[in-house]
Design a protein around this motif. Structure first.
Motif, PDB file in Angstrom:
ATOM      1  N   PRO A 139      -4.636   2.530   1.051  1.00  0.00           N
ATOM      2  CA  PRO A 139      -4.317   3.337   2.220  1.00  0.00           C
ATOM      3  C   PRO A 139      -3.400   4.481   1.825  1.00  0.00           C
ATOM      4  N   LEU A 140      -3.433   5.541   2.571  1.00  0.00           N
ATOM      5  CA  LEU A 140      -2.666   6.728   2.221  1.00  0.00           C
ATOM      6  C   LEU A 140      -1.210   6.384   1.943  1.00  0.00           C
ATOM      7  N   THR A 141      -0.628   5.512   2.766  1.00  0.00           N
ATOM      8  CA  THR A 141       0.780   5.133   2.604  1.00  0.00           C
ATOM      9  C   THR A 141       0.955   3.664   2.969  1.00  0.00           C
ATOM     10  N   LYS A 142       2.154   3.172   2.725  1.00  0.00           N
ATOM     11  CA  LYS A 142       2.481   1.807   3.102  1.00  0.00           C
ATOM     12  C   LYS A 142       2.966   1.712   4.547  1.00  0.00           C
ATOM     13  N   ASP A 143       3.599   2.788   5.031  1.00  0.00           N
ATOM     14  CA  ASP A 143       4.189   2.771   6.372  1.00  0.00           C
ATOM     15  C   ASP A 143       3.603   3.871   7.250  1.00  0.00           C
ATOM     16  N   ILE A 144       3.686   3.654   8.546  1.00  0.00           N
ATOM     17  CA  ILE A 144       3.182   4.624   9.519  1.00  0.00           C
ATOM     18  C   ILE A 144       3.928   5.946   9.401  1.00  0.00           C
ATOM     19  N   TRP A 145       5.248   5.890   9.306  1.00  0.00           N
ATOM     20  CA  TRP A 145       6.058   7.110   9.206  1.00  0.00           C
ATOM     21  C   TRP A 145       5.652   7.930   7.990  1.00  0.00           C
ATOM     22  N   GLU A 146       5.415   7.270   6.877  1.00  0.00           N
ATOM     23  CA  GLU A 146       5.020   7.973   5.658  1.00  0.00           C
ATOM     24  C   GLU A 146       3.695   8.715   5.849  1.00  0.00           C
ATOM     25  N   ALA A 147       2.748   8.088   6.534  1.00  0.00           N
ATOM     26  CA  ALA A 147       1.450   8.727   6.778  1.00  0.00           C
ATOM     27  C   ALA A 147       1.621   9.990   7.608  1.00  0.00           C
ATOM     28  N   ARG A 148       2.468   9.930   8.626  1.00  0.00           N
ATOM     29  CA  ARG A 148       2.708  11.110   9.460  1.00  0.00           C
ATOM     30  C   ARG A 148       3.346  12.227   8.628  1.00  0.00           C
ATOM     31  N   MET A 149       4.297  11.866   7.768  1.00  0.00           N
ATOM     32  CA  MET A 149       4.991  12.870   6.965  1.00  0.00           C
ATOM     33  C   MET A 149       4.054  13.542   5.957  1.00  0.00           C
ATOM     34  N   LEU A 150       3.173  12.758   5.319  1.00  0.00           N
ATOM     35  CA  LEU A 150       2.234  13.361   4.369  1.00  0.00           C
ATOM     36  C   LEU A 150       1.237  14.271   5.082  1.00  0.00           C
ATOM     37  N   THR A 151       0.810  13.881   6.267  1.00  0.00           N
ATOM     38  CA  THR A 151      -0.107  14.719   7.042  1.00  0.00           C
ATOM     39  C   THR A 151       0.526  16.065   7.346  1.00  0.00           C
ATOM     40  N   ILE A 463       7.199   1.545  19.244  1.00  0.00           N
ATOM     41  CA  ILE A 463       6.839   0.445  20.141  1.00  0.00           C
ATOM     42  C   ILE A 463       7.839   0.461  21.285  1.00  0.00           C
ATOM     43  N   THR A 464       7.347   0.485  22.503  1.00  0.00           N
ATOM     44  CA  THR A 464       8.231   0.698  23.652  1.00  0.00           C
ATOM     45  C   THR A 464       8.691  -0.585  24.331  1.00  0.00           C
ATOM     46  N   ASN A 465       8.080  -1.732  23.991  1.00  0.00           N
ATOM     47  CA  ASN A 465       8.442  -2.957  24.717  1.00  0.00           C
ATOM     48  C   ASN A 465       8.975  -4.069  23.823  1.00  0.00           C
ATOM     49  N   PHE A 466       9.167  -3.786  22.535  1.00  0.00           N
ATOM     50  CA  PHE A 466       9.732  -4.801  21.636  1.00  0.00           C
ATOM     51  C   PHE A 466      10.413  -4.080  20.471  1.00  0.00           C
ATOM     52  N   ALA A 467      11.692  -3.798  20.626  1.00  0.00           N
ATOM     53  CA  ALA A 467      12.429  -2.956  19.682  1.00  0.00           C
ATOM     54  C   ALA A 467      12.374  -3.441  18.234  1.00  0.00           C
ATOM     55  N   PRO A 468      12.482  -4.748  17.954  1.00  0.00           N
ATOM     56  CA  PRO A 468      12.455  -5.173  16.543  1.00  0.00           C
ATOM     57  C   PRO A 468      11.200  -4.757  15.785  1.00  0.00           C
ATOM     58  N   ALA A 469      10.100  -4.494  16.502  1.00  0.00           N
ATOM     59  CA  ALA A 469       8.863  -4.094  15.823  1.00  0.00           C
ATOM     60  C   ALA A 469       8.997  -2.741  15.141  1.00  0.00           C
ATOM     61  N   ASN A 470       9.927  -1.921  15.601  1.00  0.00           N
ATOM     62  CA  ASN A 470      10.045  -0.572  15.065  1.00  0.00           C
ATOM     63  C   ASN A 470      10.611  -0.525  13.647  1.00  0.00           C
ATOM     64  N   GLN A 471      11.170  -1.634  13.188  1.00  0.00           N
ATOM     65  CA  GLN A 471      11.617  -1.678  11.793  1.00  0.00           C
ATOM     66  C   GLN A 471      10.430  -1.615  10.837  1.00  0.00           C
ATOM     67  N   PHE A 472       9.215  -1.899  11.348  1.00  0.00           N
ATOM     68  CA  PHE A 472       8.021  -1.881  10.510  1.00  0.00           C
ATOM     69  C   PHE A 472       7.291  -0.534  10.557  1.00  0.00           C
ATOM     70  N   VAL A 473       7.842   0.418  11.311  1.00  0.00           N
ATOM     71  CA  VAL A 473       7.277   1.769  11.340  1.00  0.00           C
ATOM     72  C   VAL A 473       7.716   2.536  10.099  1.00  0.00           C
ATOM     73  N   LYS A 474       8.973   2.350   9.713  1.00  0.00           N
ATOM     74  CA  LYS A 474       9.548   3.042   8.559  1.00  0.00           C
ATOM     75  C   LYS A 474      10.486   2.083   7.845  1.00  0.00           C
ATOM     76  N   ARG A 475      10.211   1.813   6.583  1.00  0.00           N
ATOM     77  CA  ARG A 475      11.030   0.872   5.825  1.00  0.00           C
ATOM     78  C   ARG A 475      12.212   1.578   5.162  1.00  0.00           C
ATOM     79  N   GLU A 476      13.149   0.784   4.692  1.00  0.00           N
ATOM     80  CA  GLU A 476      14.288   1.310   3.936  1.00  0.00           C
ATOM     81  C   GLU A 476      13.931   1.303   2.451  1.00  0.00           C
ATOM     82  N   TYR A 477      14.174   2.413   1.778  1.00  0.00           N
ATOM     83  CA  TYR A 477      13.928   2.498   0.336  1.00  0.00           C
ATOM     84  C   TYR A 477      15.113   1.941  -0.441  1.00  0.00           C
ATOM     85  N   ARG A 478      14.828   1.477  -1.633  1.00  0.00           N
ATOM     86  CA  ARG A 478      15.875   1.013  -2.529  1.00  0.00           C
ATOM     87  C   ARG A 478      16.808   2.192  -2.869  1.00  0.00           C
ATOM     88  N   THR A 479      18.060   1.898  -3.070  1.00  0.00           N
ATOM     89  CA  THR A 479      19.054   2.922  -3.380  1.00  0.00           C
ATOM     90  C   THR A 479      18.602   3.773  -4.564  1.00  0.00           C
TER      91      THR A 479
END
Length: 481
Positions: A139-151, A463-479
């Motif tokens: 897939p183009l990216t691992k995360d949804i946010w990354e796909a939007r940014m590359l587009t 995600i508008t009805n379950f806030a914890p799901a949004n952590q899977f939209v964009k992950r944290e990169y290693r330092t």
């Protein structure tokens, strides 16, 4: 983690200066350069990040027997690079893609990215910031946010792009698309898509969970292989291919096959952002009534249910259902079991108000059902032009488009494959939310609050009805990444 000699500041400086240099590059006609000189427009100078596995095929197809140049190679595993280091002995070899781009930028026109999923974004983004055309495996990216940014970056930097879902260049995709769009089966209300993946271990205890590690082979730079992923000890179970089933590196069965199978209905139905997603996953039991919890790996199977806005006035939402791990949809009346489920890789069904279309991987071999109703029917011709060489011509289509310049057509340019990837990865967001757990207040076990229909605001990636799901939209990169 950064190499000592490549700081974050120096990397930014080199990207900025190289971008300015790239902006001044122009294709020079052959007659200006003199007789016998091969103009840049005649041969594309390609760098490959990743040399083994699927990269082997990508490099072969892009190089095309010498019609184009391979001018730089990069891999974190010297074993994977042996073949092409031997073939392209004049091409400099690097382990760190950042060093390759810094030192070879002036020699490179385009970059092929064939790495584990978690490194697609940083490599592709760095290359595009230098004005380099990119081909990125699916897939183009691992995360949804990354796909939007590359587009968005592809448009900003005006580069030619292609995702490695080669079926998008196939005749089958175009034929199936034409049938659906012709109205022969009426208004499509349901799409069923399935695959036999995973064909690698999932739903098992990982070496990390078992506390296992192994010495790092001398041929491998494990720190660079981890890249953006969290630190963990080396184990052979992760590479060179089985990383796909681990959440830190891969995207499971969906990442492997979703961009192939879902691409066909995504185009045929001209789908946009889904409005909601829900799922269920296969369970693994460690003992009697004792469910195992393996949060390091993808589950053994899943069914995912996406909804999209209705495509007909006053109609219900369109449903797209995905099944993996051996799960299949119920066969509609009037369809032949052996035909619909004959391809071991998987298949798809478009269920409309007047009939059904089935197809295989890459939209191949479309069939209309019930068979008696459509006997003798003339199939509409594809409206999109066929690609030279069909799906095996996917890489060369990109190469030729790079020579033409920004705006030249490719089958899976990021303006198409970026939104597709976002939709595919919505399935993984649902799976990870399904597996998300919180300790119960009484200390006895866990709750799983993410096991519900998740409502999606596509424009704002939320995600508008379950806030914890949004952590899977964009992950944290290693330092350092």
């Amino acid at each position: 983690m950064e190499n000592d000699n490549v700081t974050a500041q120096s990397r930014r400086q080199f990207l900025q200066s190289s971008t300015l240099a790239a902006a001044g590059f122009m294709i020079v006609p052959r007659h200006v350069l003199g007789k016998g000189y091969v103009a840049p427009s005649d041969k594309l100078n390609i760098a490959a990040v990743g040399c083994g596995g699927k990269a082997d095929y990508n490099i072969q197809q892009a190089y095309n027997g010498g019609s184009d140049n391979v001018v730089a190679l990069c891999d974190v595993d010297d074993r994977q690079a042996q073949k092409y280091r031997a073939q392209f002995q004049k091409a400099p070899y690097y382990r760190d893609f950042r060093q390759m781009l810094e030192k070879e930028a002036k020699n490179i026109d385009a970059v092929i990215v064939t790495t584990p999923d978690h490194m697609h974004y940083p490599v592709a983004m760095a290359a595009m910031q230098l004005g380099k055309h990119v081909y990125v495996e699916k897939p183009l990216t691992k995360d949804i946010w990354e796909a939007r940014m590359l587009t968005e970056a592809a448009k900003k930097h005006k580069v030619v792009t292609q995702m490695g879902n080669q079926g998008s260049s196939g005749d089958g995709t175009r034929q199936t698309e034409a049938i659906v769009q012709s109205g022969m089966i009426g208004d499509v209300h349901t799409v069923e898509v399935w695959t036999n993946r995973p064909v690698w271990p999932q739903g098992v205890k990982s070496p990390k969970d078992r506390g296992e590690s192994q010495p790092v082979p001398k041929e491998v730079d494990w720190n660079l292989w981890l890249g953006t992923a969290p630190e963990r000890p080396y184990h052979e179970a992760y590479m060179p291919f089985r990383w796909r089933g681990y959440w830190d590196f891969g995207t499971g069965a969906l990442g492997d096959m979703g961009c192939h199978f879902i691409d066909v209905p995504f185009r045929a139905m001209k789908l946009g952002y889904p409005t909601s997603v829900e799922c269920s996953v296969g369970s693994v039991y460690a003992d009697f009534f004792q469910e195992a919890y393996f949060d390091d790996v993808c589950p053994p199977s899943s069914s995912i249910h996406l909804r999209f806005p209705s495509q007909v006035k006053n109609g219900e939402e369109l449903r797209l259902n995905w099944y993996d791990g051996g799960i299949r949809p119920q066969l509609p009346d009037g369809c032949d079991y052996q035909t619909v489920f004959g391809d071991t890789d998987g298949g798809m069904l478009f269920i409309g108000t007047k009939g059904i279309v089935s197809a295989e991987l890459f939209g191949a071999n479309p069939r209309l059902w019930p068979e008696a109703k459509f006997k003798g029917a003339t199939l509409p011709k594809p409206t999109r032009p066929l690609v030279e060489g069909g799906w095996p011509g996917h890489q060369q289509q990109w190469v030729k488009a790079c020579k033409q310049g920004y705006g030249a057509y490719t089958s899976s340019s990021f303006d198409q494959s970026g939104p597709l990837t976002e939709t595919v990865l919505m399935g993984n967001l649902a799976v990870r939310s399904f597996l998300y757990r919180e300790p119960r207040a009484d200390g006895k076990g866990f709750n799983f609050p993410g096991r519900q229909k998740l409502l999606w605001d596509g424009k704002n990636m939320k995600i508008t009805n379950f806030a914890p799901a949004n952590q899977f939209v964009k992950r944290e990169y290693r330092t350092g990444w």
